[in-house]
Scaffold this active site. Structure first.
Site, short mmCIF file in Angstrom:
data_model
loop_
_atom_site.label_atom_id
_atom_site.label_comp_id
_atom_site.label_asym_id
_atom_site.label_seq_id
_atom_site.Cartn_x
_atom_site.Cartn_y
_atom_site.Cartn_z
N LYS A 160 0.85 -1.20 0.00
CA LYS A 160 0.00 0.00 0.00
C LYS A 160 0.89 1.25 0.00
CE LYS A 160 -4.03 1.73 2.64
NZ LYS A 160 -4.84 1.50 3.85
N SER B 70 -9.62 -1.17 7.17
CA SER B 70 -9.07 -0.86 5.84
C SER B 70 -8.42 -2.02 5.12
CB SER B 70 -8.07 0.29 5.94
OG SER B 70 -8.76 1.51 5.96
N SER C 286 -9.68 1.26 3.01
CA SER C 286 -8.92 2.09 2.10
C SER C 286 -7.83 1.34 1.34
CB SER C 286 -8.27 3.22 2.88
OG SER C 286 -7.34 2.70 3.81
#
EC number: 6.3.5.7
Lengths: 516, 492
Positions: free
Chosen positions: B78, B180, B156
């Site tokens: 990420k 997330s 996310s």
């Protein structure tokens, strides 16, 4: 309890003219907050070097520059020095303390917050005992105690440099994240001299502990003073805060001027507003700091990246993450107060002398070394160090700790002087020579330059006789009862012998001869 | 090359040893997939050259029989984990050109284990969101339903979930603050683990909420999640909040006996707005486990309903604080206005952050004001304690349960157009309902895909356990995995 109210005199001796009514009615209240930089190799939460005067932005870790994703790692040595200092001030060291974030935007505060200990500090409830004595202001020393509210660990900020010409600001982050302890005192002082004396004592203590260099001129120790006036017996009223005072005399002057300013505001029917002021040491006034006019809300929040700081209060079991407070207590050195008591008790020194000696750690060490020879008189040694050595160094604008004269040379010079082989002027001359060239030896200096005093009684008698013969007028006056001229005769003797006679011997001899 | 979509780390490394294919061949295949699925927008940066170099290194080690745990295994990270010399953006204008000079601990450990990085994945700006729609690089799309009438991947860490699901990598690293990692894993049909707080170092993870952030792991198979956890978990000197005790690698047994395991079904998770399909899926697995002689029990976590509001307050307070460093001076965006320092700050921050970030900063600062601190922040902390105590009570040794089984999300993946019709705050309050309590309590939780919905979208469930119960969690998930036989996505 010390309820004395001090009339304040400025250094130049100007007497302040207050109506006795006003003096009686206002009591000044002073409290200090002192930031001391801890003497550690690395910073509070990072591995960057913690040193003064390094190349700009050269001691900055990623964390110090608040690079995203970096985290604080508490430096164990800082905790150790913080605890040591807290113990020296008889504080209650807390088993668990916490770190908080204090938010404000400033160019030299990269993260936008300072990590400090607002809510649960390292230590609470201590006190500092000290003596107040400023020659010329106080006739004799008196004791004072200031209570300590809390001692907390926190980060220092960086430094902003404003270039007015090019209209730009530059930031140096070398100091950002340097370890500080903030020592918060209760407002229990009464004037600038007390405040200055407190700071002086605190400097001595942190120096002894090795916790802080105490160098105020380098910003290693910074003083904030809060000042207010109140009518006797009434609660504390609105205070102002003077920030970042950079010297001990500065503390005395800033507080005195702020008290005077507030008094005149009040006497003219004005009101004191809660504000932050700074001390202008040149103009000798405190001035409001413009950027701090707005009351800040620091939006404190617990620092989530640091677990609570735990200490072992009971045993000497030391652990990587939990320091043993009893072990740190074992490291406590003899503190200045105890040194003074010992000097007075063991060496029969006058309190004033003891204070002066303890004020200069290097001289104190020399004193202990020089007194190890039992033949020497302790008071004379103390006087020699405080009056003569210090004078020579002061004239050269040298720090005592930078004195390059070896102990052997110093004791040789001292012995030459104490045994009457040289006089005080020669002694100072020798000290100066030794500072110029450390390879010299005192005895050889005086021998080579022919500075040894004449102690041969026969020679002295001849010299005295010569003066008597050459000055029949003065001798007559003396014999007629005008004893004052004795000094004049001695003066002639000194001059005629190039100041090389042992004058204690010579004056005795002169008196003898005159009385014949 | 044989079917790779469900091949595990073990399987891939076996193929290397058997010389069925080489790391460089496999890496090429993954990079090719990443390229072909470019429209999904899973990656912010694809690191082809670096990945290729790493794969040749892996190849060398495999040939000399010094193969590491992750040698020749593709990973995606990420874009809120700092990676040395690789741009790390947080999908924000503020850090659009930020290239760190250091590595996050998680990334270092992956590299030391031989992993090959395919790229940095898309996210909601600074990980604030549950859809991976609020990124300056545009939204990421769910590989199960893209093109017209596309669906969101969840967030996310949507980019990471899509990268795994689409086959661009075997393992992806996300971060999990309120769900997330688990949320996009659930919606994209992969396994997503949020480890115990402090088990995996946060050093180098650009923070959202320091007291809740945990690096998360996604893979199609739980055994790969386990292997990756074994690589990245453990104490770290650089993160003072990591647990100090040595981490012992977790072993997944082939077939565990469920008859002594007690699983609780918290009734509060049966909440308003939960789709029938999710409830059916939940019941389906309850029945499956009961069939396996697992002890199923209804339990109560009474403070669940307030959790999301408390989460929101604490989140915004820490956000306000963490974002204070972005002032345009040391790094990141610096706006043009510089006639005063204040103006420089204001314009930098207003250009650098999107509305979501700015509004959270605003709210957080409000809660932290002296007059509000007790009223909001302290109260929220007290409630957080109660929420955490709820879990302690149900995991209590005497009468409690070993694990909890709940849905991961309230529905399958929403349509993109439906999702963006509501604002970020409302979406988060809805989407994070089942996931954020585990972050409040710091306990481990894992999302596992079960079946497809009528829309042919993945439906997943969540298992939670007490602190450091990863071993049990992963083993039970392994069992469920075997029982449900989820149909993984085959990208064309």
């Amino acid at each position: 309890m010390n309820n004395m109210n001090f009339r304040v005199f400025s250094k130049t001796g100007l007497k302040r003219h207050y109506s006795s009514h006003a003096v009686k009615n206002f009591q000044s209240v002073v409290g200090l907050e002192i930031h001391a930089q801890l003497n550690t190799k690395t910073k509070l939460f990072s591995g960057a070097q913690n040193s003064f005067g390094s190349l700009v932005n050269n001691c900055v870790s990623l964390f110090d520059a608040s690079i995203p994703g970096t985290l604080p790692v508490l430096n164990r040595k800082c905790v150790e020095l913080g605890v040591l200092t807290a113990l020296a001030f008889s504080c209650k060291v807390n088993e668990i303390s916490n770190f908080d974030r204090k938010h404000y935007f400033y160019a030299d505060l990269p993260a936008g917050y300072q990590i400090t200990q607002q809510r649960a500090p390292l230590a609470n409830d201590g006190e500092l005992k000290f003596q107040v004595f400023t020659p010329g202001i106080h006739k004799k020393p008196y004791n004072k105690i200031s209570k300590i509210k809390q001692i907390q660990l926190e980060q220092d900020s960086g430094k902003s440099l404003h270039d007015a010409e090019l209209k730009r600001s530059l930031v140096d982050l070398n100091r950002a994240g340097a370890p500080l302890i903030e020592i918060v005192f209760e407002p229990d002082l009464e004037d600038g001299e007390e405040a200055a004396a407190l700071v002086k004592e605190l400097v001595l203590i942190v120096q002894r502990l090795g916790a802080c260099s105490g160098r105020m001129e380098e910003g290693a120790l910074r003083v904030d003073a809060n000042v207010s006036l109140r009518h006797f017996g009434e609660p504390l009223s609105t205070r102002t805060e003077i920030k970042n005072i950079g010297s001990i005399r500065g503390v005395a002057n800033a507080v005195r001027h702020e008290i005077d300013r507030q008094r005149s505001v009040l006497q003219n029917g004005g009101k004191i507003i809660n504000e932050t002021r700074s001390w202008d040491a040149i103009a000798k006034v405190t001035v409001p700091m413009r950027d701090k006019e707005v009351v800040q809300d620091y939006r404190y929040m617990p620092e989530p990246n640091l677990p609570p700081l735990r200490l072992n209060l009971t045993t000497k079991g030391d652990h990587k993450d939990v320091l043993s407070v009893p072990l740190i207590r074992d490291q406590l050195p003899v503190l200045p107060e105890e040194s003074r008591t010992n000097l007075i008790k063991d060496f029969k020194l006058q309190p004033v002398i003891a204070i002066q000696l303890v004020n200069e750690p290097t001289l104190l060490n020399l004193f202990y070394t020089l007194t190890s020879d039992q033949h020497r008189n302790a008071t004379k040694i103390a006087n020699f160090l405080i009056n003569d050595l210090l004078t020579v160094l002061n004239k050269r604008k040298m720090y005592v700790e930078d004195c390059s004269i070896s102990v052997e040379n110093l004791s040789q010079s001292l012995d030459l002087y104490l045994s009457g082989k040289i006089n005080l002027d020669v002694c100072r001359y020798v000290l100066n020579e030794l500072l110029n060239d450390s390879s010299l030896v005192p005895f050889e200096i005086v021998k080579d330059k022919g500075l040894l005093l004449m102690t041969d009684e026969k020679v002295i008698e001849d010299k005295c006789m010569k003066v008597i013969e050459d000055n029949p007028k003065l001798v007559k006056q003396y014999k007629d009862g005008k004893v004052k001229v004795f000094k004049a005769l001695l003066g002639i003797l000194i001059k005629s012998s190039n100041d090389k006679l042992d004058m204690s011997l010579a004056s005795r001899k002169m008196e003898e001869l005159l009385k014949k | 090359m044989k079917k790779l979509s469900t091949n595990t780390i073990k399987g891939i490394q076996n193929s290397y040893r058997q010389k069925e294919f080489s790391p460089t061949q496999f890496i090429e295949k993954c990079l090719e997939t990443a390229k072909k699925t470019k429209d999904l927008n899973a990656f912010i940066t694809v690191t082809s050259d670096l990945c290729f170099n790493q794969s040749t290194e892996s190849e060398r080690r495999i040939r000399s029989n010094t193969c590491n745990f992750l040698d020749g295994i593709t990973v995606a990270v990420k874009d809120n984990f700092c990676t040395k010399d690789i741009r790390t953006t947080c999908a924000s204008n503020m850090l659009k050109n930020f290239t760190p000079t250091y590595n996050a601990t998680v990334y270092s450990k992956l590299m030391n284990a031989g992993a090959c990085i395919v790229g940095k994945t898309n996210l909601d700006e600074f990980a604030m969101g549950s859809g991976t729609v609020d990124s300056i690089f545009g939204p990421t799309h769910n590989p199960w339903c893209h093109g017209e009438n596309c669906r969101i991947p969840g967030g996310s860490s949507g980019g990471s979930a899509v990268a795994v699901s689409s086959g661009a990598c075997v393992v992806a690293i996300g971060s999990d603050t309120g769900g997330s990692t688990r949320n996009p894993a659930a919606l994209c049909g992969v396994v997503g683990l949020k480890p115990t707080y402090g088990l995996v170092s946060r050093h180098g993870l650009i923070p959202l909420v320091n007291s809740m952030d945990v690096p998360g792991i996604m893979a199609k198979k739980v055994e790969d999640v386990c292997l990756t956890l074994n690589v990245i978990a453990g104490p770290d000197e650089l993160d003072s909040t990591t647990l100090k005790t040595k981490f012992n690698p977790i072993i997944i047994k082939d077939d565990i006996d469920l008859s002594k395991i007690r699983i609780g079904i918290p009734k509060e998770y049966h909440c308003e707005g939960m789709s029938d399909e999710v409830i059916e899926t939940w019941q389906y697995v309850i029945d499956l486990l009961a069939n396996e002689k697992c002890i199923m029990k209804s339990v109560s976590l009474p403070h669940t309903s307030v959790s999301i509001a408390v989460y929101s307050i604490l989140n915004q307070c820490e956000v306000a604080s963490n974002m204070a460093r972005y002032d345009g001076l040391e790094y990141g965006l610096r706006a043009g206005a510089d006639y005063s320092t204040e103006e420089l700050y204001a314009s930098t921050r207003s250009e650098g952050f999107n509305n979501v970030v700015r509004s959270r900063i605003f709210a957080g600062n409000y809660f932290l004001l002296r007059q509000n601190y007790e009223k909001y922040f302290i109260k929220a902390l007290k409630l957080r304690r109660l929420i955490s105590n709820d879990f302690n009570n149900v995991f209590n040794v005497d009468q409690g349960v070993d694990l909890l089984l709940t849905p991961s999300t309230l529905s399958d993946a929403p349509l993109y157009k439906d999702f963006i019709s509501k604002n970020n705050r409302d979406q988060c309050a809805f989407q994070d309902y089942c996931t954020q309590p585990a972050n409040m309590a710091g306990i481990p939780a894992i999302s596992v895909p079960i079946k497809l919905s009528r829309n042919k979208m993945p439906l997943s469930l969540q298992l939670m356990g007490p602190m450091l119960s990863e071993e049990l969690l992963l083993n039970v998930v392994k069992k469920i995995e075997n029982l449900v036989n989820f149909p993984f996505l085959e990208m064309q």
